[in-house]
Enzyme design. Sequence first.
Site, PDB file in Angstrom:
ATOM      1  N   HIS A   1       0.761  -1.165  -0.062  1.00 48.40           N
ATOM      2  CA  HIS A   1      -0.053   0.024  -0.239  1.00 48.40           C
ATOM      3  C   HIS A   1       0.931   1.075  -0.001  1.00 48.40           C
ATOM      4  CE1 HIS A   1      -3.597  -2.269   1.345  1.00 48.40           C
ATOM      5  NE2 HIS A   1      -2.437  -3.104   2.042  1.00 48.40           N
TER       6      HIS A   1
ATOM      7  N   ARG B   1       0.092   4.231  -0.927  1.00 45.32           N
ATOM      8  CA  ARG B   1      -0.754   5.431  -0.403  1.00 45.32           C
ATOM      9  C   ARG B   1      -1.007   6.533  -1.370  1.00 45.32           C
ATOM     10  NH1 ARG B   1      -2.982   2.427   3.414  1.00 45.32           N
ATOM     11  NH2 ARG B   1      -1.628   2.074   5.114  1.00 45.32           N
TER      12      ARG B   1
ATOM     13  N   ASP C   1       2.665  -6.799   2.733  1.00 49.03           N
ATOM     14  CA  ASP C   1       1.167  -6.066   3.356  1.00 49.03           C
ATOM     15  C   ASP C   1       1.945  -4.805   3.817  1.00 49.03           C
ATOM     16  OD1 ASP C   1      -1.276  -4.966   3.498  1.00 49.03           O
ATOM     17  OD2 ASP C   1      -1.736  -6.111   5.140  1.00 49.03           O
TER      18      ASP C   1
HETATM   19  C1  NCD Z   1      -4.418  -1.969   5.328  1.00 54.66           C
HETATM   20  C2  NCD Z   1      -3.991  -0.693   5.000  1.00 54.66           C
HETATM   21  O1  NCD Z   1      -3.694   0.171   5.746  1.00 54.66           O
HETATM   22  O2  NCD Z   1      -4.326  -0.058   4.041  1.00 54.66           O
HETATM   23  N1  NCD Z   1      -4.113  -2.206   6.623  1.00 54.66           N
HETATM   24  C3  NCD Z   1      -3.743  -3.453   7.358  1.00 54.66           C
HETATM   25  O3  NCD Z   1      -3.441  -3.404   8.686  1.00 54.66           O
HETATM   26  N2  NCD Z   1      -3.442  -4.326   6.731  1.00 54.66           N
HETATM   27  C4  NCD Z   1      -6.091  -2.122   5.233  1.00 54.66           C
HETATM   28  C5  NCD Z   1      -6.475  -3.275   5.914  1.00 54.66           C
HETATM   29  O4  NCD Z   1      -6.163  -4.428   4.991  1.00 54.66           O
HETATM   30  O5  NCD Z   1      -7.224  -3.179   6.977  1.00 54.66           O
HETATM   31 ZN    ZN Z   2      -3.069  -5.053   2.512  1.00 52.30          ZN
END
Ligand code: NCD
Ligand code: ZN
Length: 451
Positions: free
Chosen positions: A78, A80, A319
């Site tokens: 992510h 962002r 992630d």
């Molecule tokens: C993810 C995020 O911050 O975009 N966060 C996470 O803890 N994996 C979104 C999510 O999956 O809740």
């Molecule tokens: Zn994720």
Amino acid sequence: MGMRFQIDNACWLGEDAWFHRGTMVIADGRIARLEGRFASDHPLPAGSAAGWRWTPAARRIDAGEGFIVPGLVDAHVHLREPGQAYKEGIANGTAAALKGGVTTVLDMPNNRLPITTAGRFERKRALFARKSRVNYGLFLQAVEGGAKAPETAAGVKIFMAKGSALDAICDAGALERVFRAQDLVVIHAEDEREFFHRVEKSFPQRGKLVHHLRRPRAAVVAALASIETAWRRTPAKQRPRLVIAHCSTVEEIDWVARMKRRGADVWAETCPHYFLFSEKDYLAQGSRLQVNPPLRTGEDRAAIWEAVKNGGIDFVSTDHAPHAPAEKAGRNPPSGIAGIEWLGPILLSLAVRGEISWKRYLELAGRNAARCFGLEGRGGIRKGAWADLAFAEAGEKAAGKAAEKIVTRAAFHPFGHFTFSARIRAVMVDGQVAWVDGRVRRGVHGKEVFQ
Ligand code: NCD
Ligand code: ZN
């Protein structure tokens, strides 16, 4: 004639999971020649102690000490951008990727605004084309009645728990409609209807550390049941490839194994925090280790680790979910761990120490993700493949204990207690030297992997 680069005395991890020493020639961004003279099942000792000094102008180097592995594929990040670049951003997030030996990222669509339309997808592509230092692919977020993902997308992401401003997709009927429309679906498998929204009242002694209690295992079990129902109801010819994102429980490991035995095209992803930590670490460290899905019990952690070793997990992603330190320190901290800059060092350390085999290393670090998502010429060192390469060094001394410069804007090292037995010295993206000893080289751009 494109650029040509020759590496003499190179020791690389081949497709056969053996280390080969010889000459590697890179031309036009791809591996043009591989001439191995010796092979071993562990990194070969250096032929010369000279090491290497890389200058931007070098066209030929002596690899000397160290060894070369395929650039890693992180299929779940992510970064962002657009919308929340203050948390990370493409340029900074892909600099962190390079530090971790990662040469391809697949970026999630829960941006502000979420990537649900062709217009938003194209605008995000344009941003990555301009800013990404590594190769990339992008997901579309599934919405009820949404269009089929374009050929240029990695697939669609289903959030069964709200991960953005959009509603979650939870029930089997809605899942089935997405399945019928798509070719590849990555699923965050926690059914939010099972969450305890007022759990503080029942666990006052925990103070605010209740994240893992709010999101019980029942949410995962319910999600898997609905996915299975939707899969069964979808005609076999229309079923998409399914990826269970960030597996964190015994139940997911068992479910994926059972579905695979039935012949389902289901893949399992996990992240380092699910096999290195449990809920005890969250309770000890607090919001910095607050993540979705939450860290779970020691038994879950052990089951994920077993599956990492024996094949129950197909690939490891990070992630990478950065949040500003002030947000994490606030009263209602957001969930997410930003780990991309340690992905290569962690997986390499496990292989160097013999805790996973080199064959497993190859599968987990890129080969399987490349197969799953159809990344042409990536995830392995072979003639004709893209020269996405990580130059590594083994040894605890090499990993060092010195204060390390953290690249992610999350500004926190979640794996400070892990013993590193390997580190990344340099990274090549499509044959371009992109990162050397902590320094990003300007002007190196990745490209979209689904063009
Ligand atoms: C993810 C995020 O911050 O975009 N966060 C996470 O803890 N994996 C979104 C999510 O999956 O809740
Ligand atoms: Zn994720």
